[in-house]
Design a protein around this motif. Structure first.
Motif, PDB file in Angstrom:
ATOM      1  N   ILE A  99       0.838  -1.204   0.000  1.00 33.84           N
ATOM      2  CA  ILE A  99       0.000   0.000   0.000  1.00 33.84           C
ATOM      3  C   ILE A  99       0.873   1.254   0.000  1.00 33.84           C
ATOM      4  CG2 ILE A  99      -1.759   1.277   1.279  1.00 33.84           C
ATOM      5  CD1 ILE A  99      -2.845  -1.380   2.245  1.00 33.84           C
ATOM      6  N   GLN A 100       1.922   1.196   0.816  1.00 32.40           N
ATOM      7  CA  GLN A 100       2.824   2.341   0.909  1.00 32.40           C
ATOM      8  C   GLN A 100       3.461   2.629  -0.464  1.00 32.40           C
ATOM      9  OE1 GLN A 100       6.380   1.591   3.122  1.00 32.40           O
ATOM     10  NE2 GLN A 100       6.377   3.631   4.046  1.00 32.40           N
ATOM     11  N   THR A 101       3.850   1.576  -1.146  1.00 35.68           N
ATOM     12  CA  THR A 101       4.468   1.729  -2.462  1.00 35.68           C
ATOM     13  C   THR A 101       3.490   2.361  -3.452  1.00 35.68           C
ATOM     14  OG1 THR A 101       5.824  -0.207  -2.030  1.00 35.68           O
ATOM     15  CG2 THR A 101       5.647   0.467  -4.317  1.00 35.68           C
ATOM     16  N   ALA A 102       2.233   1.946  -3.368  1.00 38.87           N
ATOM     17  CA  ALA A 102       1.213   2.521  -4.259  1.00 38.87           C
ATOM     18  C   ALA A 102       1.061   4.019  -3.995  1.00 38.87           C
ATOM     19  CB  ALA A 102      -0.120   1.796  -4.066  1.00 38.87           C
ATOM     20  N   LEU A 103       1.097   4.405  -2.728  1.00 36.75           N
ATOM     21  CA  LEU A 103       0.943   5.820  -2.371  1.00 36.75           C
ATOM     22  C   LEU A 103       2.154   6.631  -2.818  1.00 36.75           C
ATOM     23  CD1 LEU A 103      -0.562   5.363   1.202  1.00 36.75           C
ATOM     24  CD2 LEU A 103      -1.731   6.341  -0.787  1.00 36.75           C
ATOM     25  N   ILE A 104       3.331   6.058  -2.642  1.00 39.35           N
ATOM     26  CA  ILE A 104       4.559   6.757  -3.043  1.00 39.35           C
ATOM     27  C   ILE A 104       4.566   6.949  -4.562  1.00 39.35           C
ATOM     28  CG2 ILE A 104       7.075   6.529  -3.178  1.00 39.35           C
ATOM     29  CD1 ILE A 104       6.913   5.091  -0.405  1.00 39.35           C
ATOM     30  N   ALA A 105       4.151   5.905  -5.273  1.00 42.36           N
ATOM     31  CA  ALA A 105       4.102   5.993  -6.735  1.00 42.36           C
ATOM     32  C   ALA A 105       3.080   7.037  -7.168  1.00 42.36           C
ATOM     33  CB  ALA A 105       3.757   4.637  -7.339  1.00 42.36           C
ATOM     34  N   ARG A 106       1.953   7.051  -6.490  1.00 38.95           N
ATOM     35  CA  ARG A 106       0.914   8.034  -6.817  1.00 38.95           C
ATOM     36  C   ARG A 106       1.455   9.453  -6.690  1.00 38.95           C
ATOM     37  NH1 ARG A 106      -3.200   9.199  -2.244  1.00 38.95           N
ATOM     38  NH2 ARG A 106      -1.297  10.224  -1.529  1.00 38.95           N
ATOM     39  N   ASP A 107       2.215   9.699  -5.634  1.00 44.99           N
ATOM     40  CA  ASP A 107       2.747  11.033  -5.382  1.00 44.99           C
ATOM     41  C   ASP A 107       3.948  11.348  -6.267  1.00 44.99           C
ATOM     42  OD1 ASP A 107       0.780  11.223  -3.514  1.00 44.99           O
ATOM     43  OD2 ASP A 107       2.081  10.796  -1.793  1.00 44.99           O
ATOM     44  N   GLY A 108       4.337  10.390  -7.116  1.00 44.95           N
ATOM     45  CA  GLY A 108       5.476  10.603  -8.001  1.00 44.95           C
ATOM     46  C   GLY A 108       6.789  10.672  -7.245  1.00 44.95           C
ATOM     47  N   LYS A 109       6.813  10.075  -6.055  1.00 44.79           N
ATOM     48  CA  LYS A 109       8.038  10.102  -5.245  1.00 44.79           C
ATOM     49  C   LYS A 109       8.759   8.769  -5.351  1.00 44.79           C
ATOM     50  CE  LYS A 109       6.185  13.189  -1.709  1.00 44.79           C
ATOM     51  NZ  LYS A 109       5.256  12.997  -0.586  1.00 44.79           N
ATOM     52  N   HIS A 110       9.931   8.717  -4.747  1.00 39.67           N
ATOM     53  CA  HIS A 110      10.658   7.457  -4.660  1.00 39.67           C
ATOM     54  C   HIS A 110      10.715   7.059  -3.198  1.00 39.67           C
ATOM     55  CE1 HIS A 110      11.751   7.536  -8.804  1.00 39.67           C
ATOM     56  NE2 HIS A 110      12.053   8.805  -8.667  1.00 39.67           N
ATOM     57  N   PHE A 111      10.894   5.773  -3.006  1.00 37.72           N
ATOM     58  CA  PHE A 111      11.047   5.294  -1.646  1.00 37.72           C
ATOM     59  C   PHE A 111      12.229   6.013  -1.030  1.00 37.72           C
ATOM     60  CE2 PHE A 111      12.359   2.251   1.601  1.00 37.72           C
ATOM     61  CZ  PHE A 111      11.140   2.070   2.231  1.00 37.72           C
ATOM     62  N   ASN A 112      12.018   6.672   0.092  1.00 42.49           N
ATOM     63  CA  ASN A 112      13.065   7.504   0.678  1.00 42.49           C
ATOM     64  C   ASN A 112      13.779   6.781   1.811  1.00 42.49           C
ATOM     65  OD1 ASN A 112      14.666   9.456   1.794  1.00 42.49           O
ATOM     66  ND2 ASN A 112      13.144  11.086   1.556  1.00 42.49           N
ATOM     67  N   MET A 113      15.046   6.420   1.549  1.00 39.09           N
ATOM     68  CA  MET A 113      15.825   5.672   2.539  1.00 39.09           C
ATOM     69  C   MET A 113      16.106   6.512   3.782  1.00 39.09           C
ATOM     70  SD  MET A 113      16.381   2.819   0.994  1.00 39.09           S
ATOM     71  CE  MET A 113      17.928   1.954   1.264  1.00 39.09           C
ATOM     72  N   ILE A 115      14.049   8.717   5.241  1.00 43.66           N
ATOM     73  CA  ILE A 115      12.918   8.667   6.160  1.00 43.66           C
ATOM     74  C   ILE A 115      12.812   7.205   6.567  1.00 43.66           C
ATOM     75  CG2 ILE A 115      10.434   9.034   6.420  1.00 43.66           C
ATOM     76  CD1 ILE A 115      10.571  10.985   4.098  1.00 43.66           C
ATOM     77  N   ALA A 116      12.747   6.940   7.836  1.00 46.63           N
ATOM     78  CA  ALA A 116      12.660   5.540   8.279  1.00 46.63           C
ATOM     79  C   ALA A 116      11.563   4.877   7.462  1.00 46.63           C
ATOM     80  CB  ALA A 116      12.364   5.477   9.762  1.00 46.63           C
ATOM     81  N   GLY A 117      11.934   3.830   6.707  1.00 46.03           N
ATOM     82  CA  GLY A 117      11.072   3.211   5.701  1.00 46.03           C
ATOM     83  C   GLY A 117       9.599   3.220   6.002  1.00 46.03           C
ATOM     84  N   ALA A 118       9.229   2.647   7.121  1.00 49.20           N
ATOM     85  CA  ALA A 118       7.816   2.411   7.383  1.00 49.20           C
ATOM     86  C   ALA A 118       7.023   3.693   7.602  1.00 49.20           C
ATOM     87  CB  ALA A 118       7.656   1.498   8.591  1.00 49.20           C
ATOM     88  N   SER A 119       7.694   4.818   7.812  1.00 50.47           N
ATOM     89  CA  SER A 119       6.921   5.997   8.193  1.00 50.47           C
ATOM     90  C   SER A 119       6.464   6.831   6.997  1.00 50.47           C
ATOM     91  CB  SER A 119       7.712   6.862   9.170  1.00 50.47           C
ATOM     92  OG  SER A 119       8.757   7.486   8.481  1.00 50.47           O
ATOM     93  N   GLN A 120       6.991   6.555   5.796  1.00 50.76           N
ATOM     94  CA  GLN A 120       6.538   7.322   4.642  1.00 50.76           C
ATOM     95  C   GLN A 120       5.046   7.051   4.387  1.00 50.76           C
ATOM     96  OE1 GLN A 120       9.573   6.808   1.589  1.00 50.76           O
ATOM     97  NE2 GLN A 120       8.757   8.539   0.448  1.00 50.76           N
ATOM     98  N   ASN A 121       4.263   8.098   4.252  1.00 53.19           N
ATOM     99  CA  ASN A 121       2.809   7.979   4.041  1.00 53.19           C
ATOM    100  C   ASN A 121       2.120   7.119   5.095  1.00 53.19           C
ATOM    101  OD1 ASN A 121       4.024   8.374   1.124  1.00 53.19           O
ATOM    102  ND2 ASN A 121       1.919   9.060   1.013  1.00 53.19           N
TER     103      ASN A 121
END
Ligand code: ADP
Ligand code: MG
Length: 251
Positions: A99-113, A115-121
């Protein structure tokens, strides 16, 4: 008020006409089922609407603008999301990560190392998990979930786009009767919570007549009926080519 409209839509696969001159209207807040025997053209019709296939002729309008020929990612951004007939998730990731990956992709962002992984979105991921009743499966590997729960996850991924219209291609295919009931209750509830317009294909007539407030019938790529469930149920041509056939098959 119509939110989605096709006019004279045709899809010709090298001489085989899978969708033939289909003019169709989906109204705001409808729960609209597309039914028809296997091979009738339901999935092709969805692919034409969502940009996964280009029509040979005809137009598709969504929210008052023409979207014919637009690529799928742009159509999704306008608020038209879908799920597929086959499961479409990342099987090795956890439910949360999907789900997090879908949200990050939606926002046009990349997984941000950084920011502690699990806390993005985090907030939105957690809301979507609750919405599809997967809050207790957050850390499970997606590919190891039951089939019904994988479909719930797929729904969350589609909803990550915040769509106004959701297309579901056979949302209960392959489910047990209990899973089917649960899935339908969930979809129904989400449609209300998120004020979604639903367009879905479904082979189970109990499901169709249980939730649809409008039904359209495809037969050999042609739209042979569109109306309220009772109108369609009693339509002579529909009974002859389709519902009648089913009764024979069940007998
Ligand atoms: P349904 O979803 O109603 O079962 P489909 O839309 O999948 O039907 O298929 C409609 C018809 O179009 C079928 O006869 C199928 O074989 C044909 N078809 C679908 N996709 C293609 C394709 N890419 N190339 C050729 N024929 C196709
Ligand atoms: Mg299909």
């Amino acid at each position: 008020m119509s939110v989605l409209e096709t006019r004279g839509l045709v899809k010709d696969f090298g001489g085989f006409v899978a969708i033939n001159d289909v003019s169709f209207t989906l109204d705001h807040a409808q729960k609209h089922a597309i039914i028809g025997p296997n091979g009738a053209g339901k999935t092709t019709f969805f692919n034409l609407i969502t940009g996964h296939l280009e029509p040979s002729r005809g137009t598709v309008r969504f929210d008052g603008r023409e979207i014919t020929g637009m690529p799928p990612h742009r159509i999704v951004k306008l608020g038209l999301a879908r799920s597929f007939q086959r499961i479409n998730i990342f099987p090795r990731m956890t439910v949360w990560q999907n789900i997090q990956t879908a949200l990050i992709a939606r926002d046009g962002k990349h997984f941000n190392m950084l920011i502690a992984g699990a806390s993005q979105n985090r907030q939105e991921t957690s809301e979507l998990l609750d919405l599809v009743s997967l809050d207790t499966e957050s850390d499970e590997i997606a590919g190891e979930l039951s089939y019904g729960k994988q479909k719930q996850l797929e729904l969350a991924i589609a909803l990550a786009e915040n769509p106004s219209v959701l297309l579901l291609d056979e949302p209960t295919a392959g489910m047990s009767p209990q899973e089917t009931r649960d899935a339908i209750a969930l979809i129904d509830q989400i449609a209300v919570t998120r004020q979604l317009t639903l367009l879905f294909t479904e082979h189970d007539m109990n499901v169709v007549f249980g939730i649809a407030d409008r039904i359209s019938v495809l037969h050999h790529g042609e739209l042979i009926a569109s109306g309220e469930p009772e109108e369609v149920r009693t339509d002579a041509e529909v009974r002859r080519v389709y519902l009648g056939e089913n009764e024979h098959a069940a007998a």
